[in-house]
Design an enzyme around this catalytic site. Sequence first.
Site, PDB file in Angstrom:
ATOM      1  N   SER A 165     -33.777  44.592  35.437  1.00 34.80           N
ATOM      2  CA  SER A 165     -33.388  43.212  35.685  1.00 34.80           C
ATOM      3  C   SER A 165     -31.894  43.036  35.985  1.00 34.80           C
ATOM      4  O   SER A 165     -31.516  42.007  36.545  1.00 34.80           O
ATOM      5  CB  SER A 165     -33.739  42.352  34.463  1.00 34.80           C
ATOM      6  OG  SER A 165     -32.963  42.713  33.347  1.00 34.80           O
ATOM      7  N   LYS A 212     -23.557  39.513  33.269  1.00 35.20           N
ATOM      8  CA  LYS A 212     -24.972  39.192  33.499  1.00 35.20           C
ATOM      9  C   LYS A 212     -25.267  37.788  32.967  1.00 35.20           C
ATOM     10  O   LYS A 212     -24.752  37.416  31.896  1.00 35.20           O
ATOM     11  CB  LYS A 212     -25.853  40.242  32.815  1.00 35.20           C
ATOM     12  CG  LYS A 212     -27.336  40.158  33.185  1.00 35.20           C
ATOM     13  CD  LYS A 212     -28.164  41.268  32.512  1.00 35.20           C
ATOM     14  CE  LYS A 212     -29.626  41.226  32.938  1.00 35.20           C
ATOM     15  NZ  LYS A 212     -30.448  42.272  32.288  1.00 35.20           N
ATOM     16  N   SER A 218     -33.743  48.042  32.065  1.00 37.09           N
ATOM     17  CA  SER A 218     -33.028  47.075  32.913  1.00 37.09           C
ATOM     18  C   SER A 218     -31.576  47.413  33.201  1.00 37.09           C
ATOM     19  O   SER A 218     -30.950  46.767  34.041  1.00 37.09           O
ATOM     20  CB  SER A 218     -33.093  45.682  32.295  1.00 37.09           C
ATOM     21  OG  SER A 218     -34.340  45.096  32.573  1.00 37.09           O
TER      22      SER A 218
END
Lengths: 494, 501
Positions: free
Chosen positions: A160, A79, A184
């Site tokens: 997210s 990420k 997320s």
Amino acid sequence: MTDLTDLGVADIRNGVRAGTFSAREVATAFNANVAEAKALNAFLIDTPEHALAAADAIDAKRAAGEELPIMAGVPIGMKDLFCTVGVEARAASEILNGFKPTYESTVSQKLWDAGCGMLGKLNMDQFAMGSSNETSAFGNVISPWRRNDGGNAPLAPGGSSGGSSAAISARLCPAATGTDTGGSIRQPAAFTGISGIKPTYGRCSRWGVIAFASSLDQAGPMARDVRDCAIMLEAMSGFDPKDSTSLDLPVPNWEAGLSSNLKGKRVGIPKEYRMDGMNAEIAAIWDKGAEWLRDAGAEIVEVSLPHTRYALPAYYIIAPAEASSNLARYDGVRYGQRNLPDGAGLQDMYAATRAAGFGPEVKRRIMIGTYVLSAGFYDAYYTQAQKVRALIARDFAQVWEHCDVLLAPTAPSAAFGLGENSDDPIAMYLNDVFAVPASLAGLPAMSVPGGLDSQGLPLGLQIIGKPLDEQGVLNAGLAIEERAGFTARPGKWW
Amino acid sequence: MTESTYRIQGATGEWEVVIGLEVHAQVTSNAKLFSGAATAFGAEPNAQVSLVDAAMPGMLPVPNKECIRQAVRTGMAIGAQINRWSRFDRKNYFYADLPQGYQISQLYHPLVGEGAVEISLDEKNPDAQTKTIGIERIHVEQDAGKLMHDQHPTMSYVDLNRSGVALMEIVSRPDMRSPAEAGAYLKKLRTILRYVGSCDGNMEEGSMRADVNVSVRKPGDEFGTRTETKNVNSVRYVMAAIEHEANRQVDVLESGGTIVQETRLYDPDRNETRSMRSKEDAHDYRYFPDPDLLPLELDDAFLDECKASLPELPDAKRKRYETELGLSAYNAAVLTAEAETARWFEGLLAECAKAQGKPEAEVAKAAANWLLSELYGALNRLGKTIDDSPVSQAAGAELIALVADGTISGTIAKQVFEIMLETGEPAGKIVEERGLKQTSDTGAIDAAIAKVLADNADKVEQYKGGKEALFGFFVGQTMKAMQGKGNPQLVNAQLKKALSE
């Protein structure tokens, strides 16, 4: 020969250890998948050479007869919130344009030490603020999933950690890092039919992870199944003296502890999560999850978390408050983007840089956070929200007297279409309604796939556990996984 | 307790000044408050900056235990309440010398609570006029970096060496009533900090600076509106800033104006304070607990160690010098005013006791006198501090012992000391080689006396006629004739005898 990119973490590791295939072959296969999946926009930066170098190192180790670590030969997606040496880290925001860290986040370092390589940096909601990936400054990720209605409406991969979820479900990587501040990891996992666990707050070091809301941010693994999550969580966890909130506790071997036999365990069904107007398909999969856990030997009990309905508003005070302060460092002075209009002074530079560098959702949350911390409003908002947070934590503490884990839906709906919620922040925030209570209490929680809805889209089930009881969460997840028999995967259209 | 009589004479009568100080003291520690970066003064710009100090993305603060320990020890030294549970808060504002966009400080739950400092208002007689100044709190916080505006025609440069350095903010009650009291308080505080070793108190290098809160009122009235003059960096400037600011406030009030609560700057070149910003444009700092840090919880073992490591503090030491060593209040005060002086004196005392084989109490007065007159005089002349004294404690003790056992006179001792300073040779060797030993040979003394009396027959007549003050003259002449080596007691005795014949 099997397609190597159909394999998960455990299978790759075991195959590399056994010599069934080389780590280089695995990395090469996934690099190829990444390269041809640009339409998904899951990766912001590809780092095929990093994946190959790590693979070669593992292959060399094996050739030398050395013992291979727990994720040997597993290439992963990272990420964009994690800092890795020499690779631009932007949190999917323009304001960090050009920022290449000289340091390695503790979690990514642990993963490299465990034998992983990096396929690339994954797209995400800007600064992890969002539930659909639409706040990324570099275009939204498109979910590999499509509705079975024949229309090709692009769907949200969740957020997210939407780059992570999309990449795993599209077989671009066997696993990826995620971070979870208010859902997320769990919500995107649910949207894309994969598994993901947010461990107890403090299990994974936050050092080197770009901060959103410090008291909530927690890294965790996202992968195809529960076993893979257990392996990767072990690799990511551990005390870090560089993070004051890190837990100084030994890391259990969660993989070895996996057991889907839940005899003697009690599973709580929090009645407050059954909200008015709840999506019928969500309610149905929830009931099914309870049946599966009963089948695994658990006793199902109804429990109460009375302050649940205050969790979301409290979260949307605390998280923006912390974010408004955490994001103050992006000022154009030392790194990242700088906008310096002609004749501008310092204040002008701040204003121009932050106006241009932050996206609208980030600005919204900075403004909310600034407002709730300002003189005259602090007690009414921030102090009050902290009280609510304490009550939420107490709710959970009391519920553990009656059950070992909680079962709930992960999200209130299946994946929605891109653009469907983007002009209504409140509707978007409601996506987190089942996720944020566990975040506020710092509890381990995971999402596992339960099945498909009538549109052919994945639905997730959430298991919330006691502090430090990741094992209990993983085991309940495994019990569901074995019974749900979820094998659906998106058809390749990209 | 002494009430201040300091007043400003205004057109409408007398005004009383009310003063409170917020002292920022840099904690003595090799590393910064939340990072491992070094803290030495005078390093090249940005040579002492860690990733944390530069607020790089994803960096986290970790409290430095030594900084906490020093603040706790400081709190203990002023008899303050130590809070076992304290917490760090963020003070949010934007400035280029503040990389994080917030300063980590302690607003709501400081490390140290109420304490007090006792000040003396009369240096000559430190026990006579004392006053207790209340301390409201001590909290620890990060220092900011520094902007340099002279490096580039249109841009400012940032030096982050100070960024993240640990400060103690020591907040007094508004208990001071005159510039002199404020000066005495600052000096006393600095002495305590140096004794404890928690701050070097070096105001020139910025390791100690004060925000000065001043208001004026008619005696007996409620407190007036105060102003805060920021970052004043010497005792003298603090006193001058108070005097100027108090007078300015009186002028404003007496001409019908009102004092606005504001932040001001002191300009030492013009000796004036200037408005920096008023309350209206004061920052809203949006303080809130720092979520990167857990509350600070102190256990018994830590507190016990802090307590055990405290040295004898200046007030206790001064009293002990008076009662146990028999020193005058003034000498005791001067010797204890600086930790270095007291440390040096105690080393000298030990050497004196050893050299003379006597208890310290019996040799203390001579040692103190020699240090405060001879050694201090020499150091002043040479521009040196006591820590780089050219004469060691053992060498000083040898010299003092030679006087004590009558080997040389006090007058000769002064000469010997000068030679010691020049040559670095030990006193005994100088005395031996240059034949400076005192003469107790009565034959030689009597011969010298006889010559002096013969040469000054007229004065002898006057003396015998009642002008007894001339006795000193004869002593001086005799000593001169003996090149100062005559035993003064014997010279006195033999002279008396000769003159009475």
